[in-house]
Design an enzyme around this catalytic site. Structure first.
Site, mmCIF file in Angstrom:
data_model
loop_
_atom_site.group_PDB
_atom_site.id
_atom_site.type_symbol
_atom_site.label_atom_id
_atom_site.label_comp_id
_atom_site.label_asym_id
_atom_site.label_seq_id
_atom_site.Cartn_x
_atom_site.Cartn_y
_atom_site.Cartn_z
ATOM 1 N N TYR A 137 37.522 -29.142 32.043
ATOM 2 C CA TYR A 137 38.399 -28.599 31.399
ATOM 3 C C TYR A 137 37.939 -27.370 30.639
ATOM 4 C CZ TYR A 137 41.835 -26.956 27.873
ATOM 5 O OH TYR A 137 43.043 -26.684 27.603
ATOM 6 N N ASP B 51 29.413 -24.352 30.921
ATOM 7 C CA ASP B 51 30.103 -23.741 30.056
ATOM 8 C C ASP B 51 29.987 -24.634 28.964
ATOM 9 O OD1 ASP B 51 32.743 -24.185 28.664
ATOM 10 O OD2 ASP B 51 34.298 -24.678 29.466
ATOM 11 N N LYS C 107 34.091 -23.036 20.030
ATOM 12 C CA LYS C 107 34.480 -23.224 19.056
ATOM 13 C C LYS C 107 33.078 -23.576 17.697
ATOM 14 C CE LYS C 107 35.779 -26.926 21.425
ATOM 15 N NZ LYS C 107 37.297 -27.418 21.919
#
Ligand code: HOZ
Length: 432
Positions: free
Chosen positions: A143, A238, A266
């Protein structure tokens, strides 16, 4: 007793779609009412009814030092008094960029954005602008945020809710997204051969965290690196989950594989809304205003996000023993769970790398999306609720990773393991 959460959930559903602002939180796949959280400190979260939970989500990764880590809270408070946003550059942004560049290998320049989604979306655009190619390869169950191009065979909520096609994502956009099973180099080689000279980027979660935790098989990332080098493809890590969590230099450092571009989210905001992408100078120079690959944002480099992230990353940089502590605690949890779950009568797999860990109820290794999906996720749901009712807050989906913080004590882990051992898991295993 979740009286207040039930009331809040009913109220929320009237004005917020599904009652939540991010789908996995709705507990739809595990069933039941999502907890509405009032506050958190250290290793614990407290819901609206005042119940206490040992937290294994840690805001999906960023709370490496536990919730409401005092230096971060104090830094935000002090900075807020100087105004919360300018839409103009600040010295803080340079401090942050310099800190990231000093910690992350192969990151010469960095651009701040406001979320991991934005970071991945921008990195892909940059890779396309740099190479002049359109297609890219992603892995099933990975994701990379919710930008259109990444939603093909995505993990996290898309996998949790088993969404096959996403209304609103046009066929034209998805056409340039090529997918391969995680840990499968052969399929990637074939895709590259079939689309020779057309692939701009390969993007990968170096440790997959959106189908549970799935570490890369030996040689997988190295193989991707070699393909990218051979074909002039931009290799994007990622590191929204792994960055600054697995090592000061993230997965690149921990696994010893070089990326051309890296995306962060985050974690680098210490829990504030933030993201970033960075990497090779010759690629980063294609971004506006140096180049014509456009990317912008009023809240990019927001001072509150910068000071929170800077304070946390600096603590990590100055105290490398934190990583040893995180690893030791997660190993302790791993060993404890292994022993406790052995009593449950169903086969299970615990995957772990560093302070990322997850449990799948499966009789086969879980090393890609197919094997994660074939696991007995009904059994996971039973496990989840048993843990929750006893004060342990796990991700509400088998397609998510648990994250460990330094605030978690040996006593918390012992308690977690005891609870896991006490839960009777009688559902028969049905991998189909
Ligand atoms: N998709 C996120 C975890 N992989 C969940 C985000 C959230 O609900 O906060």
């Amino acid at each position: 007793m979740i009286t207040k959460s039930k009331e809040l959930f009913e109220r929320a559903q009237k004005t917020i779609p599904g009652g939540v602002n991010s789908p996995v939180r709705a507990f739809r796949s595990v069933g039941g009412t999502p907890l509405f959280i009032e506050k958190a400190k250290g290793a614990y979260m407290y819901d609206a009814d005042g119940s206490k939970y040992i937290d294994y989500i840690n805001s999906w990764g960023p709370m490496i030092l536990g919730h409401a880590y005092e230096p971060v809270v104090k830094a935000i408070q002090e900075r807020a008094a100087l105004s919360t946003s300018f839409g103009a550059p600040t010295e803080l942004e340079i401090d942050m960029a310099e800190l990231i560049v000093s910690m992350a290998p192969n990151v010469d320049m960095v651009r701040m954005v406001s979320s991991g989604t934005e970071a991945c979306m921008s990195a892909l655009r940059l890779a396309r602008g740099f190479t002049g190619r359109n297609k890219f390869i992603k892995f099933e169950g990975c994701y990379h945020g919710h930008a259109d191009a990444f939603l093909v065979k995505a993990g996290s909520g898309v996998a949790t809710f088993n969404i096959q096609t996403i209304p609103g994502v046009t066929a034209g956009v998805s056409m340039d997204t090529l997918t391969a099973p995680y840990n499968d180099l052969e399929v990637v080689e074939q895709l590259v051969k079939d689309n020779s000279g057309e692939i701009a980027a390969i993007i990968v979660e170096p440790v997959a965290g959106n189908m549970g935790c799935i570490p890369p098989a030996p040689g997988f990332l190295e193989g991707l690196r070699a393909i990218c080098d051979k074909e002039g493809i931009v290799f994007i890590f990622d590191e929204v989950m792994t960055g600054f969590r697995l090592a000061p230099g993230g997965a690149q450092e921990r696994l010893g594989v070089r990326a051309d571009l890296v995306t962060y989210g985050k974690v680098i905001g210490g829990g504030m809304p933030v993201g970033a992408f960075g990497g090779r100078k010759d690629i980063m120079e294609y971004i506006a205003p140096l180049g014509n690959v456009y990317q912008a944002g009023t809240l990019s480099g927001n001072p509150l996000a910068m000071i929170a992230g800077y304070t946390m990353l600096k603590t990590l940089k100055d105290n490398p023993s934190i990583y040893k502590e995180l690893d030791e605690k997660t190993i302790y949890l791993h060993k404890g769970l292994k022993k406790a779950l052995a009593k449950c009568g169903s086969p299970f797999v615990i995957n772990r790398l560093g302070s990322m860990i997850s449990v799948h109820f499966s009789d086969k290794p879980v090393n890609n999306f197919a094997s994660a999906s074939a696991a007995n996720n009904t059994l996971f749901n039973t496990f989840f609720h048993g843990m929750l009712e006893n004060g342990v807050y796990l991700p509400p989906s088998a397609f998510e990773t648990w994250f460990i913080s330094t605030a978690l004590s040996a006593k918390d882990i012992d308690e977690t393991v005891d609870i896991a051992g006490e839960i009777t898991l009688n559902t028969p295993l049905n991998p189909s």
